[in-house]
Design a protein around this motif. Structure first.
Motif, PDB file in Angstrom:
ATOM      1  N   ARG A 102       0.836  -1.192   0.000  1.00  0.00           N
ATOM      2  CA  ARG A 102       0.000   0.000   0.000  1.00  0.00           C
ATOM      3  C   ARG A 102       0.876   1.248   0.000  1.00  0.00           C
ATOM      4  NH1 ARG A 102      -2.572  -3.580   3.767  1.00  0.00           N
ATOM      5  NH2 ARG A 102      -4.367  -4.527   2.753  1.00  0.00           N
ATOM      6  N   ARG A 103       0.256   2.398  -0.132  1.00  0.00           N
ATOM      7  CA  ARG A 103       0.988   3.660  -0.257  1.00  0.00           C
ATOM      8  C   ARG A 103       1.867   3.926   0.966  1.00  0.00           C
ATOM      9  NH1 ARG A 103      -0.540   8.200   2.329  1.00  0.00           N
ATOM     10  NH2 ARG A 103      -2.318   8.021   3.698  1.00  0.00           N
ATOM     11  N   MET A 104       2.917   4.688   0.713  1.00  0.00           N
ATOM     12  CA  MET A 104       3.821   5.113   1.776  1.00  0.00           C
ATOM     13  C   MET A 104       3.251   6.381   2.418  1.00  0.00           C
ATOM     14  SD  MET A 104       6.608   3.065   1.512  1.00  0.00           S
ATOM     15  CE  MET A 104       7.961   3.942   2.234  1.00  0.00           C
ATOM     16  N   ALA A 105       3.431   6.505   3.705  1.00  0.00           N
ATOM     17  CA  ALA A 105       2.942   7.688   4.418  1.00  0.00           C
ATOM     18  C   ALA A 105       3.992   8.150   5.429  1.00  0.00           C
ATOM     19  CB  ALA A 105       1.637   7.378   5.137  1.00  0.00           C
ATOM     20  N   LEU A 106       4.311   9.431   5.402  1.00  0.00           N
ATOM     21  CA  LEU A 106       5.253   9.986   6.364  1.00  0.00           C
ATOM     22  C   LEU A 106       4.619   9.964   7.750  1.00  0.00           C
ATOM     23  CD1 LEU A 106       7.978  11.422   6.869  1.00  0.00           C
ATOM     24  CD2 LEU A 106       6.772  13.583   6.485  1.00  0.00           C
ATOM     25  N   GLN A 107       5.334   9.430   8.729  1.00  0.00           N
ATOM     26  CA  GLN A 107       4.832   9.339  10.098  1.00  0.00           C
ATOM     27  C   GLN A 107       5.475  10.347  11.041  1.00  0.00           C
ATOM     28  OE1 GLN A 107       2.222   7.207  10.948  1.00  0.00           O
ATOM     29  NE2 GLN A 107       2.228   7.107   8.720  1.00  0.00           N
ATOM     30  N   THR A 108       6.786  10.571  10.859  1.00  0.00           N
ATOM     31  CA  THR A 108       7.487  11.487  11.761  1.00  0.00           C
ATOM     32  C   THR A 108       8.792  11.955  11.133  1.00  0.00           C
ATOM     33  OG1 THR A 108       8.211  11.792  14.060  1.00  0.00           O
ATOM     34  CG2 THR A 108       8.769   9.706  13.034  1.00  0.00           C
ATOM     35  N   VAL A 109       9.249  13.092  11.597  1.00  0.00           N
ATOM     36  CA  VAL A 109      10.571  13.622  11.272  1.00  0.00           C
ATOM     37  C   VAL A 109      11.199  13.992  12.608  1.00  0.00           C
ATOM     38  CG1 VAL A 109      11.877  15.441  10.104  1.00  0.00           C
ATOM     39  CG2 VAL A 109       9.785  14.536   9.052  1.00  0.00           C
ATOM     40  N   ARG A 110      12.436  13.561  12.807  1.00  0.00           N
ATOM     41  CA  ARG A 110      13.103  13.828  14.085  1.00  0.00           C
ATOM     42  C   ARG A 110      14.618  13.840  13.885  1.00  0.00           C
ATOM     43  NH1 ARG A 110      10.966   8.094  15.462  1.00  0.00           N
ATOM     44  NH2 ARG A 110      12.620   6.827  14.557  1.00  0.00           N
ATOM     45  N   GLU A 111      15.298  14.368  14.879  1.00  0.00           N
ATOM     46  CA  GLU A 111      16.749  14.256  14.889  1.00  0.00           C
ATOM     47  C   GLU A 111      17.093  12.844  15.365  1.00  0.00           C
ATOM     48  OE1 GLU A 111      20.385  17.058  16.220  1.00  0.00           O
ATOM     49  OE2 GLU A 111      18.960  16.600  17.810  1.00  0.00           O
ATOM     50  N   PRO A 112      18.069  12.187  14.755  1.00  0.00           N
ATOM     51  CA  PRO A 112      18.444  10.841  15.219  1.00  0.00           C
ATOM     52  C   PRO A 112      18.948  10.876  16.658  1.00  0.00           C
ATOM     53  CG  PRO A 112      19.477  11.340  13.102  1.00  0.00           C
ATOM     54  CD  PRO A 112      18.849  12.613  13.606  1.00  0.00           C
ATOM     55  N   GLU A 113      18.817   9.752  17.351  1.00  0.00           N
ATOM     56  CA  GLU A 113      19.297   9.670  18.735  1.00  0.00           C
ATOM     57  C   GLU A 113      20.804   9.843  18.811  1.00  0.00           C
ATOM     58  OE1 GLU A 113      17.856   6.358  21.021  1.00  0.00           O
ATOM     59  OE2 GLU A 113      15.872   6.521  20.111  1.00  0.00           O
ATOM     60  N   THR A 127       5.735   4.745   6.557  1.00  0.00           N
ATOM     61  CA  THR A 127       5.186   3.397   6.681  1.00  0.00           C
ATOM     62  C   THR A 127       4.455   3.019   5.397  1.00  0.00           C
ATOM     63  OG1 THR A 127       3.128   4.188   7.665  1.00  0.00           O
ATOM     64  CG2 THR A 127       4.877   3.497   9.188  1.00  0.00           C
ATOM     65  N   SER A 128       4.333   1.731   5.219  1.00  0.00           N
ATOM     66  CA  SER A 128       3.512   1.137   4.174  1.00  0.00           C
ATOM     67  C   SER A 128       2.896  -0.083   4.839  1.00  0.00           C
ATOM     68  CB  SER A 128       4.380   0.744   2.965  1.00  0.00           C
ATOM     69  OG  SER A 128       3.569   0.210   1.935  1.00  0.00           O
ATOM     70  N   SER A 129       2.190  -0.901   4.098  1.00  0.00           N
ATOM     71  CA  SER A 129       1.682  -2.140   4.697  1.00  0.00           C
ATOM     72  C   SER A 129       1.479  -3.188   3.619  1.00  0.00           C
ATOM     73  CB  SER A 129       0.373  -1.899   5.466  1.00  0.00           C
ATOM     74  OG  SER A 129      -0.639  -1.462   4.602  1.00  0.00           O
ATOM     75  N   THR A 130       1.532  -4.417   4.077  1.00  0.00           N
ATOM     76  CA  THR A 130       1.309  -5.556   3.192  1.00  0.00           C
ATOM     77  C   THR A 130       0.821  -6.731   4.031  1.00  0.00           C
ATOM     78  OG1 THR A 130       2.250  -6.828   1.360  1.00  0.00           O
ATOM     79  CG2 THR A 130       3.647  -6.526   3.289  1.00  0.00           C
ATOM     80  N   VAL A 131       0.322  -7.743   3.361  1.00  0.00           N
ATOM     81  CA  VAL A 131      -0.252  -8.901   4.042  1.00  0.00           C
ATOM     82  C   VAL A 131       0.680 -10.105   3.895  1.00  0.00           C
ATOM     83  CG1 VAL A 131      -2.192 -10.530   4.054  1.00  0.00           C
ATOM     84  CG2 VAL A 131      -2.602  -8.070   3.705  1.00  0.00           C
ATOM     85  N   TYR A 132       0.875 -10.816   4.991  1.00  0.00           N
ATOM     86  CA  TYR A 132       1.599 -12.088   5.004  1.00  0.00           C
ATOM     87  C   TYR A 132       0.614 -13.167   5.417  1.00  0.00           C
ATOM     88  CZ  TYR A 132       6.170  -9.892   4.643  1.00  0.00           C
ATOM     89  OH  TYR A 132       7.259  -9.194   4.206  1.00  0.00           O
TER      90      TYR A 132
END
Length: 139
Positions: A102-113, A127-132
């Motif tokens: 499925r489509r990609m969607a931006l979830q967050t933007v952050r500075e790396p740890e 994120t995206s999603s698929t079925v297994y």
């Protein structure tokens, strides 16, 4: 789940804003000291549905943008961030291997740890999603 890794790398390598950048993945052997760089990796996955014989996985794809610290670093990161979001957000990978994504969607933007001394970086998580498919229960 990792079938998208080379597809994402290829997509980012095609971006004009990342010309001259090292675009690499989390699973390949590469010199991680080279910057500027865009590092693509699967940083985990949520299970959103497992009530049937199939499971839906929502992998998180992290794109880490890294540049040397300088007076231009903020502008370089902003230009790269704009290009990566424009390329991946709402893009549908479609059929890759045996999976329909499925489509990609931006979830967050952050500075790396963790950021190496002398570097500036941002992480974009998509994120995206698929079925297994699992086992069919028999009685």
């Amino acid at each position: 789940m990792l079938a998208l890794e080379p597809i994402l790398k290829t997509r980012l390598q095609a971006l004009i804003a990342l010309t001259g950048w090292a675009v690499r993945t989390g699973s390949e052997l590469s010199d991680r000291r080279i910057v500027p760089a865009a590092d693509v990796r699967c940083s985990g996955a949520h299970v959103t549905d497992s009530a049937t014989t199939a499971v839906t996985l929502d992998p998180a794809w992290t794109v880490t943008l890294v540049v040397p610290r300088s007076d231009q670093a903020a502008g370089q990161l902003d230009t790269a961030l704009t290009a990566v979001i424009g390329s991946l957000h709402n893009w549908c990978p479609g059929q890759q291997g045996s999976r329909l994504w499925r489509r990609m969607a931006l979830q967050t933007v952050r500075e790396p740890e963790f950021v190496t001394e002398g570097q500036a970086a941002l992480e974009l998580v998509f994120t995206s999603s698929t079925v297994y498919h699992g086992q069919v229960l028999t009685r």
